[in-house]
Design an enzyme around this catalytic site. Structure first.
Site, mmCIF file in Angstrom:
data_model
loop_
_atom_site.group_PDB
_atom_site.id
_atom_site.type_symbol
_atom_site.label_atom_id
_atom_site.label_comp_id
_atom_site.label_asym_id
_atom_site.label_seq_id
_atom_site.Cartn_x
_atom_site.Cartn_y
_atom_site.Cartn_z
ATOM 1 N N ASN A 46 12.665 10.105 -1.211
ATOM 2 C CA ASN A 46 11.552 9.595 -0.778
ATOM 3 C C ASN A 46 10.412 10.451 -1.243
ATOM 4 O OD1 ASN A 46 9.782 7.783 1.020
ATOM 5 N ND2 ASN A 46 9.810 9.938 1.755
ATOM 6 N N GLU A 47 9.144 10.224 -1.706
ATOM 7 C CA GLU A 47 8.086 10.899 -2.028
ATOM 8 C C GLU A 47 8.510 12.017 -2.510
ATOM 9 O OE1 GLU A 47 5.536 10.438 1.208
ATOM 10 O OE2 GLU A 47 4.966 8.524 1.100
ATOM 11 N N GLN B 31 4.965 0.768 10.083
ATOM 12 C CA GLN B 31 6.627 0.442 10.307
ATOM 13 C C GLN B 31 6.649 -0.562 11.410
ATOM 14 O OE1 GLN B 31 8.579 4.402 10.976
ATOM 15 N NE2 GLN B 31 7.497 5.221 9.169
ATOM 16 N N GLU C 160 11.642 4.430 10.665
ATOM 17 C CA GLU C 160 11.900 5.849 10.395
ATOM 18 C C GLU C 160 12.208 6.805 11.651
ATOM 19 O OE1 GLU C 160 9.913 9.643 7.860
ATOM 20 O OE2 GLU C 160 9.034 7.740 8.105
ATOM 21 N N GLU D 65 6.477 1.394 1.059
ATOM 22 C CA GLU D 65 5.558 1.743 2.461
ATOM 23 C C GLU D 65 4.294 1.370 2.206
ATOM 24 O OE1 GLU D 65 5.769 5.829 3.636
ATOM 25 O OE2 GLU D 65 7.928 6.143 3.179
ATOM 26 N N TYR E 134 -1.141 3.091 1.452
ATOM 27 C CA TYR E 134 -1.608 2.701 2.675
ATOM 28 C C TYR E 134 -3.090 2.452 2.879
ATOM 29 C CZ TYR E 134 2.780 4.612 4.667
ATOM 30 O OH TYR E 134 4.034 4.810 5.173
#
Length: 510
Positions: free
Chosen positions: A174-175, A355, A27, A306, A250
């Site tokens: 995204n999201e 990432q 990103e 992610e 996460y």
């Protein structure tokens, strides 16, 4: 010493482990792109078109299968036409999500596609739904993937690229529940229908359209999107709106306001981190169960695009750059995730660690002062595990009475394991998650004879050990003496907080 038995039927193959489970994410965030992948053509660091060659070389050793770009949250404020044409003419923008810094757009579509070609990786482009338009996304698809003659083809050729690129993976936002627009699931489902309709297949390029899915255990979001394509009681296939559906998860050890340090943590924080990492399997199973209700034939793939550890940033660094160190603890977080991915290879088709460079659970750290490159412990897990890519999964049955570590209200397996087979070679991955105690595992290998055995081990005296430019190999793989198979069994003793791979050369079948 705890003793466990791992039964593996080498001749009973399960679902194929899609190589894209070993995908990556880049990103426009902190020093992932600028100072990570991209240093500019005038840099003293060896580069090709501004792309840093030692980073490319390191990632090629992982056989990186795909790279997701330009975000993340950044994707929904990114307007792709700002990143094409002569660099000096590209307009600047403010990256409002990550550090409120100025973005010069010198790394854009052509640079990303060149990077993917250098890596040998499939591009996964994430389009802008949050602040973009259907036409903008449709034009981007055309610009990238169409040959012949059209307005976008002429524009691409004017910018120096004659032939269309192959772009297999396309993210539609995204999201959307958060930074991608703060939408309800129902509203996003309607937007998804509209955007997906105009993300056309041009020529031989077939898009795998990926819907922006849930956070963590929001199963209702998954159900809402699956309802958008399903027809309960019908015999026809799901409507061809999207082919993949994401969720994000996460591993955050503490509360969001104080997540904890990447390198300074106690025993309780260590076990809490591993227990939270292991929860990914529960989430994969939960989202898969919802999808099974509407898509029992598994035509739609589940994607975790992610994942990884998220700690407080390193002291003295920009809070919006999400730069953190990477220890042996992170390596075990990665190994636990991969074991879960392998066990759910029937539905999970892609995953992207967050990432790749200098951000969150990175593969590579680059020193902004010395410009030296450091490979992290997580990088080594990816490299040691690369033999699982596109192999057939093998079930690992762990037997024993002492494989549980109680962590608060959760139970963490002391040993995590998975296995696969391809081309008469089996790969077994083993993690001892206990902080201080070794464990002996007897591999009970059935169904195929083993001709040769080799092993590799990743560990360190301290679980907080990490690699720096001064000590780049503080955590690095070493040869692991595992002996020979006797009567179908192979004893393996794992040190505390360690990850190992055992490779088995199998005798020909029949």
């Amino acid at each position: 010493m705890t003793a466990l038995r791992a039964v593996i039927d080498l001749d009973v193959e399960g679902p194929r482990i899609n190589k894209h489970l070993y995908g990556h994410f880049a990103e426009h965030l902190g020093r992932c792109i600028y100072g990570g992948f991209y240093v500019g053509e005038d840099s003293d660091i060896p580069n090709e078109g501004g792309i840093r060659l030692d980073v490319v070389e390191a990632l090629r050793a992982l056989r990186i299968p795909n790279l997701r770009w330009p975000g993340g949250c950044f994707a929904d404020e990114y307007h792709w036409m700002d990143g094409i044409g002569p660099k000096e003419d590209r307009p600047r923008m403010i990256n409002t999500h990550w550090g409120d810094v100025e973005e010069n757009n010198h790394f854009g579509t052509h640079e990303f596609m060149a990077l993917c070609e250098m890596l040998g990786a499939d591009p996964y482009v994430n389009g802008n739904v949050g602040s973009g338009t259907v036409k903008e996304m449709s034009d981007w698809v055309e610009y990238l993937t169409r040959d012949g003659d059209s307005p976008m083809v002429r524009l691409r050729k004017a910018n120096g690229r004659e032939k269309a690129w192959r772009v297999p993976f396309w993210g539609i936002g995204n999201e959307a529940w958060g930074c991608g627009g703060n939408m309800s699931a129902e509203h996003y489902a309607e937007e998804l229908r509209r955007y997906a309709t105009f993300c056309r297949d041009h020529g031989d390029n077939k898009l795998y359209r990926i819907a922006a899915g849930a956070a963590d255990d929001d199963y209702r979001w998954t159900e809402t999107l699956m309802k958008a394509i399903s027809c309960l009681g019908c015999t026809r296939e799901p409507r061809n709106i999207f082919q993949g559906l994401t969720f994000h998860y996460y591993t955050v050890p503490g509360p969001w306001e104080h997540k904890g340090s990447a390198t300074e943590f106690g025993d309780d924080e260590y076990y809490t981190t591993l227990a939270k990492a292991a929860r990914v399997e529960e989430l994969i199973a939960g989202h898969s169960a919802v999808m099974d209700c509407y898509d029992p034939h598994k035509r739609v793939g589940l994607i975790l695009d992610e994942w990884g550890t998220w700690y407080d940033v390193e002291p003295g660094t920009n809070p919006g750059f999400l730069y953190q160190q990477n220890t042996m603890r992170d390596a075990l977080v990665a190994s636990v995730h991969f074991d879960a991915f392998h066990r759910h290879a029937d539905r999970l088709v892609m995953a992207n660690i967050a990432q790749t460079v200098n951000v969150l659970q990175a593969m590579i750290l680059t020193d902004p002062d010395t410009q030296e490159l450091v490979l992290t412990p997580t990088y080594h897990v990816f490299e040691m595990n690369k033999g699982h890519q596109d192999a057939a999964s093998l079930a690992v049955h762990l037997l024993g009475d002492d494989n549980a570590i109680e962590v608060g209200d959760r139970s963490l397996n002391r040993v995590s394991a998975s296995a696969s087979v391809k081309d008469s070679r089996a790969l077994v991955s083993l993690s001892n998650l206990h902080l201080t105690e070794p464990v002996e595992i007897t591999l009970d290998l059935r169904g195929r004879a083993v001709a040769e055995v080799s092993g590799r081990l990743l560990t360190a005296p301290e679980v907080a050990a990490h690699n720096t430019s001064g000590r780049p190999d503080a955590v690095a793989p070493a040869a692991f003496e595992v002996g020979a198979v006797t009567d179908g069994t192979l004893p393996v003793t794992l040190p505390p907080h360690s990850f190992a791979t055992v490779e088995l050369a199998l005798t020909p079948e029949g």
